[in-house]
Design a protein around this motif. Sequence first.
Motif, PDB file in Angstrom:
ATOM      1  N   ILE A 189     -20.817  10.361 -90.030  1.00 40.46           N
ATOM      2  CA  ILE A 189     -21.337   9.603 -91.174  1.00 40.46           C
ATOM      3  C   ILE A 189     -21.011   8.122 -91.029  1.00 40.46           C
ATOM      4  N   VAL A 190     -19.804   7.816 -90.561  1.00 40.30           N
ATOM      5  CA  VAL A 190     -19.401   6.428 -90.355  1.00 40.30           C
ATOM      6  C   VAL A 190     -20.382   5.722 -89.425  1.00 40.30           C
ATOM      7  N   GLY A 191     -20.752   6.392 -88.347  1.00 40.95           N
ATOM      8  CA  GLY A 191     -21.658   5.785 -87.383  1.00 40.95           C
ATOM      9  C   GLY A 191     -23.006   5.429 -87.976  1.00 40.95           C
ATOM     10  N   GLN A 192     -23.401   6.158 -89.008  1.00 47.98           N
ATOM     11  CA  GLN A 192     -24.694   5.904 -89.620  1.00 47.98           C
ATOM     12  C   GLN A 192     -24.624   4.864 -90.741  1.00 47.98           C
TER      13      GLN A 192
ATOM     14  N   ILE B 247     -21.306   3.041 -92.158  1.00 46.54           N
ATOM     15  CA  ILE B 247     -20.261   2.028 -92.341  1.00 46.54           C
ATOM     16  C   ILE B 247     -19.710   1.537 -91.006  1.00 46.54           C
ATOM     17  N   ALA B 248     -20.564   1.480 -89.986  1.00 47.18           N
ATOM     18  CA  ALA B 248     -20.116   0.992 -88.677  1.00 47.18           C
ATOM     19  C   ALA B 248     -19.988  -0.525 -88.639  1.00 47.18           C
ATOM     20  N   LEU B 249     -20.671  -1.236 -89.528  1.00 51.42           N
ATOM     21  CA  LEU B 249     -20.712  -2.700 -89.483  1.00 51.42           C
ATOM     22  C   LEU B 249     -19.330  -3.350 -89.523  1.00 51.42           C
ATOM     23  N   PRO B 250     -18.430  -2.992 -90.449  1.00 52.60           N
ATOM     24  CA  PRO B 250     -17.117  -3.658 -90.457  1.00 52.60           C
ATOM     25  C   PRO B 250     -16.307  -3.415 -89.191  1.00 52.60           C
ATOM     26  N   PHE B 251     -16.469  -2.245 -88.563  1.00 54.92           N
ATOM     27  CA  PHE B 251     -15.771  -1.977 -87.303  1.00 54.92           C
ATOM     28  C   PHE B 251     -16.282  -2.913 -86.204  1.00 54.92           C
TER      29      PHE B 251
ATOM     30  N   PRO C 192     -18.311   5.341-102.054  1.00 58.50           N
ATOM     31  CA  PRO C 192     -19.380   5.334-101.051  1.00 58.50           C
ATOM     32  C   PRO C 192     -20.717   4.861-101.626  1.00 58.50           C
ATOM     33  N   THR C 193     -21.261   3.823-101.028  1.00 55.85           N
ATOM     34  CA  THR C 193     -22.557   3.277-101.423  1.00 55.85           C
ATOM     35  C   THR C 193     -23.333   2.927-100.150  1.00 55.85           C
ATOM     36  N   GLY C 194     -24.579   2.496-100.325  1.00 52.13           N
ATOM     37  CA  GLY C 194     -25.355   1.986 -99.205  1.00 52.13           C
ATOM     38  C   GLY C 194     -26.141   3.032 -98.448  1.00 52.13           C
ATOM     39  N   PHE C 195     -26.358   4.194 -99.031  1.00 56.01           N
ATOM     40  CA  PHE C 195     -27.153   5.226 -98.368  1.00 56.01           C
ATOM     41  C   PHE C 195     -27.651   6.224 -99.418  1.00 56.01           C
TER      42      PHE C 195
ATOM     43  N   TRP D 299     -25.077  -3.608 -95.539  1.00 56.68           N
ATOM     44  CA  TRP D 299     -24.336  -4.619 -96.284  1.00 56.68           C
ATOM     45  C   TRP D 299     -23.952  -4.130 -97.672  1.00 56.68           C
ATOM     46  N   GLU D 300     -24.768  -3.274 -98.239  1.00 62.77           N
ATOM     47  CA  GLU D 300     -24.396  -2.674 -99.526  1.00 62.77           C
ATOM     48  C   GLU D 300     -23.180  -1.771 -99.359  1.00 62.77           C
ATOM     49  N   ALA D 301     -23.133  -1.058 -98.224  1.00 66.26           N
ATOM     50  CA  ALA D 301     -21.966  -0.221 -97.934  1.00 66.26           C
ATOM     51  C   ALA D 301     -20.712  -1.074 -97.764  1.00 66.26           C
ATOM     52  N   VAL D 302     -20.851  -2.191 -97.037  1.00 69.44           N
ATOM     53  CA  VAL D 302     -19.712  -3.092 -96.838  1.00 69.44           C
ATOM     54  C   VAL D 302     -19.229  -3.651 -98.169  1.00 69.44           C
ATOM     55  N   MET D 303     -20.145  -4.084 -99.011  1.00 73.08           N
ATOM     56  CA  MET D 303     -19.770  -4.687-100.294  1.00 73.08           C
ATOM     57  C   MET D 303     -19.684  -3.625-101.387  1.00 73.08           C
ATOM     58  N   ASN D 304     -19.039  -2.518-101.069  1.00 73.69           N
ATOM     59  CA  ASN D 304     -18.885  -1.428-102.033  1.00 73.69           C
ATOM     60  C   ASN D 304     -17.977  -1.854-103.188  1.00 73.69           C
TER      61      ASN D 304
END
Length: 443
Positions: free
Chosen positions: A86-89, A91-95, A152-155, A168-173
């Motif tokens: 799930i992370v790979g799909q 919330i990978a951006l911050p990593f 959890p947001t952005g999906f 970006w929505e996931a990042v700015m949760n």
Amino acid sequence: MDNVWLARMLFGSSLAFHIIFATLGVGLTFMILIAEIMRAIKKDQDYGILAKRWTKAVAILLGVAIPSGTIVGVMLSLLWPGFIEIVGQVIALPFTLEIFAFFLEALFLSIYVYAADRLSSTMRIISVFFVALGAVASAVLITNAQAWMNTPTGFDVSGGEIVNVRPWEAVMNPAFGYTAVHVASSAYMATAFVVASVAAYKLLKANLSNRNTEYYRKGLMIALIFGAVTSLWTAVNGHSAAVGLYDNVPVKLAAAEGLFETQDNAPLAIFGTPDPEANRVVGGIEIPGMLSWLATGSTEGVVKGLNDYPRDEWPPLFVHTLFNIMVGIGTLLIAVSFGAIAYRIFFKKGYPQWLLVLLVGSGPLAMLGIETGWIFACVGRQPWTIIGFQRTADAATQSGNLGFFFTLFVSLYIFLLVLTALVMRTYFKRNPLSKEFEMKSSV
């Protein structure tokens, strides 16, 4: 012991080990920046020596922080394959961004270490500023994933599949803001007290042998002021985090306070043990209305209790004890730092031995606060890996032999802790402060 518990213990011990070095790496770089600024303002080379010796400590710590961080990353992939999918799909951006933050830190640390003698004071400050910026940005970006796991947001989900991903929505949760600030402020606070602890220990030894103590007093004062400011900042932001729990993860707040029944005028429970049979905290001190006031700004505010949730969605109730330890240590450190500064200002003389002994203990206490805070953050989310979406049991690996690897890695971490302490001690013993003073006098 089942596989899920073993996976949690193995990953938790790895993270607990890494967080020591990550915390000190973030905090010490900022303290080096403060020392460089003080050197430029006061034209006092003692602050330059502080910056230099703290930089050597950072280099040693990074030697463990980098590989231990790599181990945590690998274990995240191997122990939690369901989560990583799930992370790979989502919330990978911050990593990905964290890699650039690490490059920024490493690049300017190299410039600062190897070209320091050829840089002006301004350029030294600029260099170490970017080191500190990269260090805290790296910590904040990694923490972003933990914040997202709580909110959890952005999906979207359609037919059991993740669709319409909005990175970006996931990042700015919703949890990102207060979580990021709390991680940064607590890292600064803990490091300040670790430095204060070392300086106080050196002052105790110096007082006993009647050696010159001015250098250590300067280091201690920097640490105390920085610790006082950041501990107060951490407390204020901790309140914001509690409000965030009320808004976003009320079951975690209820577990932290041992609140079973939804009610207004909800009490704040200090100490004690939550008892689900008695529906209250047994043996604790309750302050009526305080929890409602802290969470909502009014004693009439309604706070949801654990009984509003299915029993299998309750976090472990020992998080109440973890929460009390974390808050208690933070409160004590605020009192210690401001009290020590006030003593120095009003009495205008050296610190008494009893106060130095108290300050020596502040460093280990601060690191204990960091550890209990992280355990609370992770355990308080149980039984979820991603709240409301994925349970921990569904994310864990099904591979065996985790008990063997848990024993192996814990033994390795103990060995590395001892080895790091010995390397640190050996380096500074072979490069004593007297050498720095000799170089200072010859300039």
